[in-house]
Design a protein around this motif. Sequence first.
Motif, PDB file in Angstrom:
ATOM      1  N   UNK A  36      62.730 103.055  60.900  1.00 41.92           N
ATOM      2  CA  UNK A  36      61.787 101.938  61.034  1.00 41.92           C
ATOM      3  C   UNK A  36      60.375 102.436  60.755  1.00 41.92           C
ATOM      4  N   UNK A  37      59.670 101.738  59.870  1.00 43.18           N
ATOM      5  CA  UNK A  37      58.323 102.153  59.459  1.00 43.18           C
ATOM      6  C   UNK A  37      57.350 101.003  59.706  1.00 43.18           C
ATOM      7  N   UNK A  38      56.398 101.247  60.597  1.00 41.25           N
ATOM      8  CA  UNK A  38      55.468 100.197  61.069  1.00 41.25           C
ATOM      9  C   UNK A  38      54.397  99.872  60.030  1.00 41.25           C
ATOM     10  N   UNK A  39      53.662  98.812  60.314  1.00 39.45           N
ATOM     11  CA  UNK A  39      52.582  98.356  59.444  1.00 39.45           C
ATOM     12  C   UNK A  39      51.220  98.916  59.836  1.00 39.45           C
ATOM     13  N   UNK A  46      54.414  98.043  68.871  1.00 40.95           N
ATOM     14  CA  UNK A  46      53.756  96.767  68.550  1.00 40.95           C
ATOM     15  C   UNK A  46      54.487  96.029  67.423  1.00 40.95           C
ATOM     16  N   UNK A  47      55.209  96.759  66.576  1.00 42.12           N
ATOM     17  CA  UNK A  47      56.004  96.093  65.529  1.00 42.12           C
ATOM     18  C   UNK A  47      57.452  95.858  65.931  1.00 42.12           C
ATOM     19  N   UNK A 107      52.581  97.039  55.765  1.00 44.31           N
ATOM     20  CA  UNK A 107      52.271  98.283  55.057  1.00 44.31           C
ATOM     21  C   UNK A 107      53.467  99.225  55.064  1.00 44.31           C
ATOM     22  N   UNK A 108      54.260  99.162  56.125  1.00 42.70           N
ATOM     23  CA  UNK A 108      55.472  99.989  56.182  1.00 42.70           C
ATOM     24  C   UNK A 108      56.476  99.606  55.112  1.00 42.70           C
ATOM     25  N   UNK A 109      56.441  98.333  54.687  1.00 45.57           N
ATOM     26  CA  UNK A 109      57.285  97.888  53.584  1.00 45.57           C
ATOM     27  C   UNK A 109      56.830  98.493  52.269  1.00 45.57           C
TER      28      UNK A 109
END
Length: 268
Positions: A36-39, A46-47, A107-109
């Motif tokens: 999982x990569x946050x924004x 928080x994500x 941003x993680x996308x």
Amino acid sequence: MATTTNDSLTFKNGYSEVNGLKMYFEIYGQGKPLVLIHGGGSTIQSNFEKVIPLFAKNRKVIAVELQAHGRTNDRNADLTFEQDADDVATLLKNLKIDKADFFGFSNGGTTTLQIAIRHPELVDKIILGSALAKRNGVPEWFWGFMSQAKLENMPEQLKEGYKKVAADTNGLQVMHDRDAKRMVNFKDIPDEQIKSIKAPTLIIIGDKDVITPEHAIELHRQIKNSDLAIIPGGHGQYIGEITTITPDTKESEFVVPMIEKFLNKSKE
């Protein structure tokens, strides 16, 4: 690595030496790895706090915090999506994970796109949640807003999320400024790079997202082996991102079953 229990969910967490960073990560559950990569401006919690327990029932969930975000320190360099992608790749190597599925939000996308482009050997499937690949993928006002970005305009929930976990809360300004500068300088990902992605891909946006439906459709056309879902709601509402939660938010509104169905589908 330490083992921690939080709200009856047990997970391992720790730091890894990654390209000059002490990069923070958490690992939940057992099974095939899902990263999982946050924004921007965000932390793991928080994500993804609402969906981690759901994913962890069937998967080994590896959640990371990128440069200057949450518990990961800053390096004396501007943020780039390419560097974030390389940092995640190095972390996985340190954790001895050869191949994984990736779910990046916002941003993680975009970072997940770069992982698929730069490190295809690591990637099984990718989920792009509200990911931006081209400047025309958001309304024109977005760029004016980013060029005027100020810390006081950052959503309170994201500031609180950062302060809750960061060792040094003075890093909040650094995180904000690095994220804003990266967006102001954002360059389109070239078509040929996007078209080079072979990994099965699920593209998700909200119908009231900052990412336009047209952009999601263009990505869907360019990534040969992709599915597209446009879900009612705003930016990240489909995973219970912290700024979207209301008292009547229900687990059943999250797209976890759809993502699991996509991940479990055998490759065509």
